[in-house]
Design a protein around this motif. Structure first.
Motif, short mmCIF file in Angstrom:
data_model
loop_
_atom_site.label_atom_id
_atom_site.label_comp_id
_atom_site.label_asym_id
_atom_site.label_seq_id
_atom_site.Cartn_x
_atom_site.Cartn_y
_atom_site.Cartn_z
N GLU A 225 0.84 -1.19 0.00
CA GLU A 225 0.00 0.00 0.00
C GLU A 225 0.88 1.24 0.00
N MET B 182 -11.97 4.26 -10.11
CA MET B 182 -12.60 4.73 -8.88
C MET B 182 -13.12 6.14 -9.08
N SER C 112 -6.98 5.31 -3.29
CA SER C 112 -6.44 3.99 -3.02
C SER C 112 -7.36 3.20 -2.11
N LEU C 113 -7.28 1.87 -2.23
CA LEU C 113 -8.04 0.95 -1.41
C LEU C 113 -7.08 0.12 -0.58
N ASN C 114 -7.58 -0.47 0.49
CA ASN C 114 -6.80 -1.46 1.22
C ASN C 114 -6.38 -2.55 0.25
N VAL D 291 -8.72 -5.47 -0.23
CA VAL D 291 -9.93 -5.09 -0.96
C VAL D 291 -9.63 -5.02 -2.45
N SER D 292 -8.52 -4.37 -2.81
CA SER D 292 -8.13 -4.29 -4.22
C SER D 292 -7.93 -5.67 -4.82
#
Length: 247
Positions: free
Chosen positions: A198, A218, A224-226, A229-230
């Protein structure tokens, strides 16, 4: 020795064949049905069960949130690359290997293993350095998925990618700045999916070895995502194209 604590992680370890458990410790006074079930399963597998004061469990687990039960187990046994590739899910036409570059948070690693297992990933590749190891925390966070999913630690991740390519894998790298959406490729054939740390993403050397770079479109103000999750979004898209789309 590693310590696994909590009702569900212990049940999963026992269901998967013991998970290297050498003994189980139960806090005095805990006798509810879930604890009795763990004791029964352990007895059937010949794993000793002890009853000790709760303070003893607090010290072993280094936390008081162990739900009154914990297990001592041998260190996690890593597999090799061959074992990872061989572990194709019977419902999947194509191999899918998750490759993690720079994931140092054990909670993220545990969540990634859980997500990978749920999407029928063959297994996971980790570098020996600059990476979290599969510890009791990772096993607990994975909800036991770490006991079902082969994980290989490799000395040189770049060489492992070369080996995957020799075996017919296409390497996809998740990159927030990639112009190609995750929904564009058809993902036919064996796929190696790289998820980077990350914030930093993949290391430049690893990024260069990708055949394709993909990103998740997005709309929010946060870009950004965790990482787990991504990874779940990307793996769902891969399986949607290669399993559900063809069923």
């Amino acid at each position: 020795m590693e310590v696994i604590y909590g009702v569900n992680p212990l049940k999963e370890a026992l269901i998967s064949g013991g998970g290297g458990l050498t003994r189980i410790v139960i806090a005095r006074g805990r006798s509810e049905s879930a604890i009795r079930e763990i004791s029964t399963m352990a007895a059937k597998q010949g794993i000793p069960v002890e009853v000790r004061e709760r303070a003893f469990l607090d010290e072993l687990a280094e936390t008081s949130s162990h739900q009154g039960v914990l297990g001592m187990c041998k260190p996690y046994r890593y597999q090799d690359l061959d074992a990872v590739i061989a572990n194709r899910h019977p419902s999947c036409l194509h191999d899918l290997v998750l490759i993690l570059d720079g994931i140092t948070d054990p909670h993220n690693l545990g969540a990634l293993l859980r997500t990978a297992h749920c999407f029928g990933v063959n297994g996971v590749l980790l570098p020996e350095h600059r990476s979290a190891s599969v510890t009791a925390t990772v096993i607990k966070t994975s909800a036991g998925a770490a006991r079902y999913l082969p994980v290989a630690r490799v000395a040189n991740l770049a060489r492992a990618l070369d080996e995957l390519k020799k075996r017919g894998f296409w390497i996809f790298g998740a990159d927030a700045h990639a112009t190609q959406s995750v929904s564009v490729p058809d993902y036919q054939g064996a796929v190696g999916l790289i998820m980077g740390a990350e914030g930093k993403g993949m290391r430049p050397l690893i990024r260069k070895q990708c055949d394709f770079l993909i990103s998740i479109p997005m709309l929010g103000k946060i870009d950004s995502l965790n990482v787990s999750v991504s990874a779940g979004i990307v793996m769902h898209e891969i399986r949607r194209k290669t399993i559900w789309h063809n069923s």
